[in-house]
Design an enzyme around this catalytic site. Structure first.
Site, mmCIF file in Angstrom:
data_model
loop_
_atom_site.group_PDB
_atom_site.id
_atom_site.type_symbol
_atom_site.label_atom_id
_atom_site.label_comp_id
_atom_site.label_asym_id
_atom_site.label_seq_id
_atom_site.Cartn_x
_atom_site.Cartn_y
_atom_site.Cartn_z
ATOM 1 N N CYS A 36 -53.130 -13.900 -72.827
ATOM 2 C CA CYS A 36 -53.883 -13.242 -71.755
ATOM 3 C C CYS A 36 -53.791 -13.991 -70.438
ATOM 4 C CB CYS A 36 -55.341 -13.041 -72.159
ATOM 5 S SG CYS A 36 -56.333 -14.537 -72.026
ATOM 6 N N GLY B 238 -84.596 -29.935 -78.794
ATOM 7 C CA GLY B 238 -83.722 -30.985 -79.307
ATOM 8 C C GLY B 238 -84.294 -31.761 -80.478
ATOM 9 N N CYS C 238 -56.119 -18.250 -76.657
ATOM 10 C CA CYS C 238 -57.566 -18.418 -76.559
ATOM 11 C C CYS C 238 -58.158 -18.540 -77.962
ATOM 12 C CB CYS C 238 -58.218 -17.200 -75.911
ATOM 13 S SG CYS C 238 -57.849 -16.997 -74.177
ATOM 14 N N CYS D 28 -53.494 -19.530 -71.597
ATOM 15 C CA CYS D 28 -53.294 -18.720 -72.793
ATOM 16 C C CYS D 28 -51.978 -17.949 -72.688
ATOM 17 C CB CYS D 28 -54.461 -17.763 -72.967
ATOM 18 S SG CYS D 28 -54.223 -16.602 -74.326
ATOM 19 N N CYS E 293 -60.099 -13.001 -75.287
ATOM 20 C CA CYS E 293 -58.667 -12.798 -75.103
ATOM 21 C C CYS E 293 -58.295 -11.314 -75.148
ATOM 22 C CB CYS E 293 -57.911 -13.567 -76.179
ATOM 23 S SG CYS E 293 -56.175 -13.853 -75.824
#
Lengths: 251, 303, 390
Positions: free
Chosen positions: B257, B45, B279, B254, B285
């Site tokens: 899908c 980080g 998606c 979605c 997807c």
């Protein structure tokens, strides 16, 4: 009992110019020490050194027995946001003007790990009440406050973490006389109730008389007289102090 | 205009790979970047300054990610590049082609087949595995930047773990809006120490940052910073106990899908307010559709 | 049936082809050669070399041609190319006192050793369009060469060095250590002067000009005089370890500006002049003067001046924003897709609005609708429907 703060031969200069020199004193728990003197006398330099905003050149500053000049920066910062507090003359220097009153008070709590919004808000509300700001103003920004309210908000922001030692730099400077009186009254109550130790810098002897237990008079970077407030103001020994006191009495 | 559009495109230019070093950057530069990456891995980080090079693509368009990718690529790699979750957005195409030309590496659109994935603004839906590297493109690496514009000051705040201000921002959000009004680039704390900007991924993706099996590398070219999250590192989204962080997405499935748990793009389909959700992760997807999953608008082949 | 937009690859190919066509323009007009650009657009070439940080007039001309005259785009091409070049070493510092002068003026002295040389300048040209240049093939009148100026090989010492000798100028000492290289190490704040000067030298001419202008108008005023402005060619020398001495490897054109600035002095130092410095590759005096003003404004701290909060005094502000390649890239990146971030903002704002509406007092909700519009302007139905659905 041992002193909360012990200062030994503290000195600071800016190149060839002297800031303050050979300053020594003890501050006891619950005691209010006033530092008086005209501008340029070194009182603000001294306060800056004590609070760690300025680096002193010589001497020792022992807080509860530990030399703060030898502390690492993280240690000093931790002290500054837990056991110490600093009230600036200009509230703009001590507040975040773009952050709400509640956020201003809450910042110190969050800086030391508070992570419960409801509790932070409750503490902020409580503190606004203690400095006589209506709870309904909690989401307003300091810009929308009067000068006296801003100063009271700054005090709340500083005291919320229950510090032991508070540094104040002309806390009533720049305020109207009636506003000053109310603020002094409030400060006196808080100092007594919380048992705070305070180092307060002021050029106003009336403020010093109302708040301080003990006084230190500074001139040209040196302490020229110190003692109990009444003693110094009613029976000044140094010629300069006599002048200072008499000039006030004339007003 | 139409005449131009129908004119034939020029034949493909010859590969650049012979004019430039493998993956464009010279070896000294790659070594410098790898050192920064190792330092980043060692201090999760923490933003490591690095001497970002000028790349043949504009700053702000992924030059940091591209340099990190270039420093990590080996000839055996299989590269996937996504932008907004999709392999076929123009900037993803452009970056993929850049590495096809300069490194000659194999590419793929399949998350599970890729060894290195460069991404802008998304983490793939499919969980990553050990050995994979995810490279993020980062515009502004400093999570404190919009609270404190000064670099010298923000670096000191990180050094001293002085993060109260970050929570003040979240406090102010709740005071004003009733909730934390940050929906992307949601700040996180890495390994209990550094507060980090996860790049502008939607906060929906934040939980995937934590305990991820892959190496996550972040490159900010213009701002000259690299940072990293090593595998299996704890990454916590900042919040309050009584206002906990919640990943969010559109409240829909979605339409292609049928996935209920993937991040969705909203597509406006006409000028009367009709819309559909698909998606944002195109590989996820299409894989689901190939497996026979169907969404609301994809049941039968009717418009 | 909706299909997500595909074919980004084909679109990019076609866009590039179209771009190439546009760049060429009307094929009936003869194509510009790189040599023509190099010779006839030399100030553009100079700017591309200066801000591209690469001395190569042919490549700069090529970049201008490829960029269709967009100089920032051309600078970008040069920068990207420069990244890939190996480093053989560093030259010894060029000695601008030994410059072969093309132009040299001082605003502070009427005459100076070495003389004032006007050189090829626009300064006293009347800005009238010269329609003769439109008549193709008409050559400009041949310049006459003054045999006296031709042999002014006499050295032209720096004007400020003359003040220096009298102690009126702040002393300037050579740093012993090699200055850091902005292009090889990350810029870290606070930046020392050497680094600041590097950044300014390759910074955007327009940005530096604007900042310099702001100092003149009082935002960080420095009371500058142009002590000397000189343009000419300097020999670049390199130490060759095997030889043990420096040999000339070529010659580059430079523009150098030194300003003289007021300084009242302090308790410890008597009053003296201070300086601002600008050095830009090629002939680019606007940039060199602007750079010297900004350099001087940035020195407020070391000279013990007040920080008035002026942008030109803020080193972090100036250095972070002067590079036009960084600026243009980041500015233009907002045209890239941001569907994902936008979608998350969309969800958030919808939710906040939903909650606000739910929380609002009931009385406010059914706001009295204003009278319908006259029938002459039929209201479009779909937006109204959309609102009603909300």
């Amino acid at each position: 009992m041992s002193p909360l703060l012990r200062v030994e031969s503290l000195g600071k200069s800016y190149g060839a110019r002297l800031g303050c020199a050979e300053v020594s004193f003890d501050l006891w728990p619950g005691e209010v020490l006033g530092i008086v003197g005209e501008s340029g006398s070194g009182k603000s330099t001294l306060l800056g050194c004590l609070a760690g905003h300025l680096a002193a050149d010589s001497g020792r500053i022992l807080y509860r027995g530990r030399d703060t000049r030898a502390m690492s920066e993280p240690e000093r910062r931790m002290l500054a946001r837990t056991e110490w507090a600093f009230v600036h003359q200009n509230p703009r220097d001590g507040l975040r003007m773009g952050v709400s009153a509640g956020g201003n008070v809450g910042e110190r709590l969050m800086a030391v790990g508070a992570r419960n919004y409801g509790q932070i808000r409750a503490a902020a509300t409580d503190w606004l009440g203690r400095v006589e700001i209506a709870a309904t103003r909690i989401d307003d920004r300091p810009r929308q406050f009067s000068g006296g309210m801003q100063q009271r908000l700054q005090i709340a922001r500083n005291l919320v973490t229950g510090p032991r030692l508070v540094f104040m730099d002309e806390p009533t400077g720049g305020l109207d006389v009636s506003v000053q009186a109310r603020l002094l009254d409030l400060l006196r109550g808080l100092v007594r109730d919380m048992g705070l130790s305070v180092v307060i810098v002021t050029h106003d002897l009336a403020v010093a008389r109302l708040l301080a237990d003990r006084l230190m008079v500074m001139k040209d970077g040196h302490v020229i007289e110190q003692g109990l407030t009444d003693q110094v103001l009613d029976d000044p020994q140094a010629a300069y102090t006599q002048l200072l006191v008499s000039s006030v009495l004339q007003v | 205009m139409t005449a131009r559009a129908t004119r034939k495109a020029r034949p493909e230019r010859p590969a650049m790979s012979e004019d430039y070093n493998f993956a464009y950057l010279d070896e000294d530069t790659k070594r410098m970047i790898r050192r920064a990456l190792l330092k980043g891995i060692a201090i999760p980080g923490y933003q490591v300054p690095f001497a970002s090079r000028e790349m043949p693509m504009p700053y702000g368009w992924g030059t940091g990610g591209v340099q990190v990718t270039a420093a990590c690529l080996v000839p055996e790699d299989r590269l996937k590049v996504i932008d907004q979750g999709a392999d076929d957005t123009t900037n993803a195409v452009s970056i993929r082609r850049f590495f096809e030309r300069t490194a000659g590496v194999a590419t793929t659109t399949r998350t599970r087949e890729a060894t290195l994935i460069q991404t802008r603004h998304r983490i793939p839906e499919e969980p990553l595995r050990e050995g994979q590297i995810l490279v993020y493109q980062v515009p502004i690496p400093e999570p404190l930047r919009f609270l404190e514009p000064r670099e010298s000051e923000t670096r000191r705040m990180h050094a001293l773990e002085d993060y109260g201000l970050m929570h003040v921002k979240l406090y102010e959000d709740i005071a004003r809006h009733g909730e934390i009004a940050t929906s992307y680039a949601y700040p996180v704390r890495v390994a209990g120490r550094h507060v980090m900007d996860p790049s502008p991924i939607p906060k929906f993706d934040n939980p995937k940052l934590s305990g991820n099996a892959a190496i996550q590398l972040f490159g900010a070219g213009r701002e000259q910073r690299i940072y990293a999250v090593p595998p299996w590192t704890q990454v916590v989204s900042l919040d309050f106990e009584d206002h906990p962080f919640t990943p969010s997405k559109a409240d829909a499935a979605c339409d292609l899908c049928g996935a209920a748990g993937s991040y969705l793009d909203e597509v406006i389909t006409d000028d009367a307010g009709s819309r559909m959700f698909v998606c944002s992760d195109t590989d996820y997807c299409t894989t689901r559709q190939a497996e026979g999953h169907r969404g609301r608008l994809n049941r039968e082949e009717v418009a | 049936m909706y299909v997500a937009t595909k074919g980004g690859e084909r679109a990019i190919e076609a866009a590039h082809a179209w771009l190439a066509e546009e760049r060429r323009g009307d094929p009936a007009v003869p194509e510009l050669s790189v040599a023509q650009i190099r010779e006839q657009m030399s100030l553009a070439v100079n700017r591309v070399m200066a801000e591209g940080s690469l001395h190569d007039p042919d490549l700069a001309a090529l970049a201008i041609k490829q960029a269709r005259g967009d100089l920032i785009e051309a600078i970008f091409l040069i920068r990207a190319y420069r990244t890939t070049l190996p480093r053989f070493g560093a030259s010894v510092p060029v000695d601008t006192a030994r410059m072969a002068i093309d132009r040299r003026i001082s605003a502070t002295f009427k005459d100076v050793p070495g003389g004032q040389v006007l050189g090829p300048t626009f300064d006293y040209s009347h800005r009238l369009l010269d329609f003769a240049l439109m008549a193709e093939g008409a050559p400009p009148p041949a310049p006459t060469r003054d045999p006296e100026t031709a042999n002014t090989a006499a050295p032209a010492p720096h004007v400020l060095a003359l003040l220096d000798r009298d102690g009126l100028m702040e002393p300037q000492t050579d740093g012993a250590e090699t200055p850091p290289d902005l292009t090889r190490s990350p810029l870290e704040m606070p930046a020392e002067r050497a680094l600041r000067l590097q950044a300014l030298a390759r910074g955007d001419e327009g940005f530096i000009l604007g900042l310099a202008y702001s100092t003149q108008r009082g935002y960080g005023r420095t009371h500058a005089f142009v002590g000397e402005l000189r343009i000419g060619r300097c020999i670049v020398e390199m130490e060759i370890p095997e030889l043990g001495f420096a040999v000339g490897i070529g010659e580059i054109e430079l523009t150098e500006c030194e300003t003289v600035n007021q300084f009242t002095g302090s308790k410890t130092e008597p009053a003296q002049f201070t300086r601002g410095y600008g050095l830009v590759p090629g002939q680019s005096e606007r940039k060199a003067i602007a750079m010297s003003l900004v350099d001087r404004a940035l020195r407020w701290e070391e000279l013990g001046e007040d920080n008035t909060g002026a942008p030109a005094q803020d080193a972090e502000f100036v250095l972070s924003h002067c590079d036009n390649i960084q600026a243009t890239g980041f500015l233009e990146h907002i045209k890239l897709p941001h569907y994902v971030d936008f979608q998350s903002e969309l969800e958030l704002i919808r939710r906040l609005r939903r909650e606000a509406v739910a929380a609002a007092p009931q009385s406010a909700a059914p706001a009295a609708h204003s009278a319908p519009a006259p029938s002459s302007s039929p209201a479009p139905s779909s937006p109204a429907k959309g609102e009603a659905a909300e």
